[in-house]
Scaffold this motif. Structure first.
Motif, PDB file in Angstrom:
ATOM      1  N   MET A   1      46.628  71.707  23.919  1.00 55.29           N
ATOM      2  CA  MET A   1      46.359  71.521  22.494  1.00 55.29           C
ATOM      3  C   MET A   1      44.892  71.212  22.207  1.00 55.29           C
ATOM      4  N   GLY A   2      44.110  70.991  23.258  1.00 61.19           N
ATOM      5  CA  GLY A   2      42.717  70.640  23.046  1.00 61.19           C
ATOM      6  C   GLY A   2      42.540  69.238  22.501  1.00 61.19           C
ATOM      7  N   THR A   3      43.481  68.355  22.809  1.00 61.67           N
ATOM      8  CA  THR A   3      43.448  66.976  22.317  1.00 61.67           C
ATOM      9  C   THR A   3      42.711  66.084  23.302  1.00 61.67           C
ATOM     10  N   ARG A   4      41.770  65.310  22.796  1.00 54.95           N
ATOM     11  CA  ARG A   4      41.034  64.383  23.648  1.00 54.95           C
ATOM     12  C   ARG A   4      41.982  63.315  24.172  1.00 54.95           C
ATOM     13  N   PHE A   5      41.898  63.001  25.462  1.00 57.44           N
ATOM     14  CA  PHE A   5      42.761  61.971  26.031  1.00 57.44           C
ATOM     15  C   PHE A   5      41.945  61.060  26.945  1.00 57.44           C
ATOM     16  N   TYR A   6      42.476  59.846  27.108  1.00 62.05           N
ATOM     17  CA  TYR A   6      41.861  58.844  27.970  1.00 62.05           C
ATOM     18  C   TYR A   6      42.903  58.402  28.990  1.00 62.05           C
TER      19      TYR A   6
ATOM     20  N   GLY B   1      37.108  63.080  34.694  1.00 60.58           N
ATOM     21  CA  GLY B   1      37.086  61.676  35.089  1.00 60.58           C
ATOM     22  C   GLY B   1      36.181  60.792  34.271  1.00 60.58           C
ATOM     23  N   SER B   2      35.498  61.338  33.271  1.00 61.89           N
ATOM     24  CA  SER B   2      34.589  60.515  32.474  1.00 61.89           C
ATOM     25  C   SER B   2      35.333  59.581  31.515  1.00 61.89           C
ATOM     26  N   ARG B   3      36.605  59.889  31.227  1.00 57.55           N
ATOM     27  CA  ARG B   3      37.418  59.063  30.342  1.00 57.55           C
ATOM     28  C   ARG B   3      38.492  58.325  31.142  1.00 57.55           C
ATOM     29  N   PHE B   4      38.052  57.713  32.238  1.00 56.28           N
ATOM     30  CA  PHE B   4      38.941  56.947  33.109  1.00 56.28           C
ATOM     31  C   PHE B   4      38.460  55.504  33.145  1.00 56.28           C
ATOM     32  N   TYR B   5      39.402  54.547  32.952  1.00 54.05           N
ATOM     33  CA  TYR B   5      39.005  53.152  32.805  1.00 54.05           C
ATOM     34  C   TYR B   5      39.939  52.243  33.601  1.00 54.05           C
ATOM     35  N   LEU B   6      39.370  51.219  34.203  1.00 52.07           N
ATOM     36  CA  LEU B   6      40.141  50.192  34.904  1.00 52.07           C
ATOM     37  C   LEU B   6      40.374  49.030  33.941  1.00 52.07           C
ATOM     38  N   PHE B   7      41.625  48.598  33.827  1.00 48.50           N
ATOM     39  CA  PHE B   7      41.954  47.611  32.796  1.00 48.50           C
ATOM     40  C   PHE B   7      42.891  46.537  33.316  1.00 48.50           C
ATOM     41  N   THR B   8      42.821  45.408  32.646  1.00 47.14           N
ATOM     42  CA  THR B   8      43.883  44.415  32.653  1.00 47.14           C
ATOM     43  C   THR B   8      44.137  44.044  31.203  1.00 47.14           C
TER      44      THR B   8
ATOM     45  N   ASP C   1      33.281  51.957  23.353  1.00 42.66           N
ATOM     46  CA  ASP C   1      32.174  52.807  22.923  1.00 42.66           C
ATOM     47  C   ASP C   1      32.600  54.276  22.876  1.00 42.66           C
ATOM     48  N   ASP C   2      33.328  54.722  23.893  1.00 47.24           N
ATOM     49  CA  ASP C   2      33.775  56.115  23.931  1.00 47.24           C
ATOM     50  C   ASP C   2      34.748  56.418  22.795  1.00 47.24           C
ATOM     51  N   VAL C   3      35.687  55.505  22.560  1.00 44.35           N
ATOM     52  CA  VAL C   3      36.656  55.692  21.476  1.00 44.35           C
ATOM     53  C   VAL C   3      35.947  55.724  20.127  1.00 44.35           C
ATOM     54  N   ALA C   4      35.016  54.794  19.917  1.00 43.87           N
ATOM     55  CA  ALA C   4      34.298  54.748  18.641  1.00 43.87           C
ATOM     56  C   ALA C   4      33.529  56.043  18.406  1.00 43.87           C
ATOM     57  N   CYS C   5      32.893  56.558  19.450  1.00 40.95           N
ATOM     58  CA  CYS C   5      32.141  57.808  19.335  1.00 40.95           C
ATOM     59  C   CYS C   5      33.061  58.967  18.967  1.00 40.95           C
ATOM     60  N   ASP C   6      34.200  59.076  19.627  1.00 40.72           N
ATOM     61  CA  ASP C   6      35.138  60.159  19.348  1.00 40.72           C
ATOM     62  C   ASP C   6      35.757  60.017  17.960  1.00 40.72           C
ATOM     63  N   LEU C   7      36.027  58.788  17.548  1.00 41.46           N
ATOM     64  CA  LEU C   7      36.622  58.566  16.232  1.00 41.46           C
ATOM     65  C   LEU C   7      35.667  58.980  15.113  1.00 41.46           C
TER      66      LEU C   7
ATOM     67  N   PHE D   1      36.123  43.774  34.416  1.00 43.03           N
ATOM     68  CA  PHE D   1      36.804  44.424  33.297  1.00 43.03           C
ATOM     69  C   PHE D   1      36.000  44.417  32.000  1.00 43.03           C
ATOM     70  N   GLY D   2      35.018  43.521  31.896  1.00 45.22           N
ATOM     71  CA  GLY D   2      34.194  43.498  30.684  1.00 45.22           C
ATOM     72  C   GLY D   2      33.462  44.808  30.448  1.00 45.22           C
ATOM     73  N   PRO D   3      32.696  45.304  31.446  1.00 46.00           N
ATOM     74  CA  PRO D   3      32.008  46.589  31.262  1.00 46.00           C
ATOM     75  C   PRO D   3      32.968  47.759  31.033  1.00 46.00           C
ATOM     76  N   GLU D   4      34.137  47.724  31.681  1.00 46.82           N
ATOM     77  CA  GLU D   4      35.114  48.795  31.492  1.00 46.82           C
ATOM     78  C   GLU D   4      35.654  48.799  30.063  1.00 46.82           C
ATOM     79  N   ARG D   5      35.963  47.621  29.556  1.00 45.54           N
ATOM     80  CA  ARG D   5      36.438  47.527  28.170  1.00 45.54           C
ATOM     81  C   ARG D   5      35.362  47.990  27.200  1.00 45.54           C
ATOM     82  N   ASP D   6      34.132  47.572  27.413  1.00 44.84           N
ATOM     83  CA  ASP D   6      33.047  47.966  26.516  1.00 44.84           C
ATOM     84  C   ASP D   6      32.830  49.478  26.554  1.00 44.84           C
ATOM     85  N   ARG D   7      32.897  50.066  27.744  1.00 43.22           N
ATOM     86  CA  ARG D   7      32.724  51.511  27.864  1.00 43.22           C
ATOM     87  C   ARG D   7      33.853  52.247  27.148  1.00 43.22           C
TER      88      ARG D   7
END
Length: 261
Positions: free
Chosen positions: A164-169, A206-213, A235-241, A226-232
């Motif tokens: 579908m060409g849908t952006r995914f994370y 792999g650019s939209r891959f994140y490690l989370f808790t 930032d990526d979501v905000a840019c795409d939105l 996890f701080g830098p991962e959350r911030d990244r």
């Protein structure tokens, strides 16, 4: 309608006549030589002001984001709570349980990212193998895949998004448990596993891959990870939105059960 009326009054022709003029003195000389040529100047300026006001005041369209997983107890509801900063007892808290199966029907939770309204849809676990042929992600503008282990059904979700060409994370959740059971060195093993084995076979960059808790206390404990991962991620979501929001059209709310019919 106002803009259309102003354009019909000749605003376009007035603006075209101004294009060759480089400064106010040239505009004044042209006006003095032929005042009738600029009789619609007021309409043109009004059109510009009206357009600017419309862009500033028009309601923003909510972006529909699916949070989906291929198996229960992967932490989708906890993830939704975490990224919104909602704790148990707060308004809008998504119910969670360590055994899973808490999300029986898809539920929307309001989120706001840089002023853009978002509906986060907490979807039931995609546990049914037959759902591969009935899963419909056309209702969503973005998809977040939450996983602790990568399963075949995750591949189906990625495949649907790619078709579908849908952006995914891809969010590798509960990494804090892996650290607790091993050491922080396990993070490198997780990243290498995805980057070397999973992403190449799935055709994912792999650019939209994140490690989370999604655990607030453990996030604070391992904030350096996890701080830098959350911030990244944010930032990526905000840019795409921001890109998406410019082209979205209002759509009626829907029942997420439709996505699995």
């Amino acid at each position: 309608q106002v803009l259309a009326l102003l354009i019909r009054q000749g605003a376009v022709f007035t603006m075209l006549s101004l294009l060759p003029l480089r400064n106010l003195s040239q505009i004044w000389k042209a006006f003095s030589a032929s005042p009738s040529k600029f009789k619609y100047l007021g309409c043109a300026l009004g059109a510009v002001v009206a357009a600017a006001m419309y862009r500033r005041t028009r309601p923003k369209v909510a972006v529909n984001v699916a949070v989906i997983t291929s198996w229960t107890a992967q932490g989708t509801s906890s993830f939704i709570n975490f990224i919104r900063g909602v704790r148990e007892g707060d308004r809008g808290w998504a119910k969670t349980h360590f055994l899973g199966f808490t999300t029986r029907v898809c539920t929307a939770y309001e989120w706001n990212v840089s002023g853009i309204p978002v509906r986060l849809w907490d979807c039931p676990a995609f546990c049914d193998d037959n759902a591969r042929h009935t899963l419909d992600l056309s209702h969503f503008d973005l998809v977040i895949i939450v996983a602790t282990v990568w399963l075949l059904r995750d591949h189906w979700i990625v495949e649907k998004c790619q078709e579908m060409g849908t952006r995914f994370y891809i969010v590798r959740n509960k990494v804090d448990l892996a650290i607790h059971n091993h050491t922080e060195a396990v993070i490198s093993e997780i990243i290498n596993d995805y980057q070397a084995n999973i992403f190449p076979s799935e055709g994912i960059d792999g650019s939209r891959f994140y490690l989370f808790t999604a655990n607030f206390d453990r996030f604070d404990r391992f904030r350096h990870i996890f701080g830098p991962e959350r911030d990244r991620f944010m930032d990526d979501v905000a840019c795409d939105l921001k890109v998406l929001q410019k082209s979205l059209q209002p759509r009626p709310r829907f029942h997420l059960g439709e996505c699995f019919q």
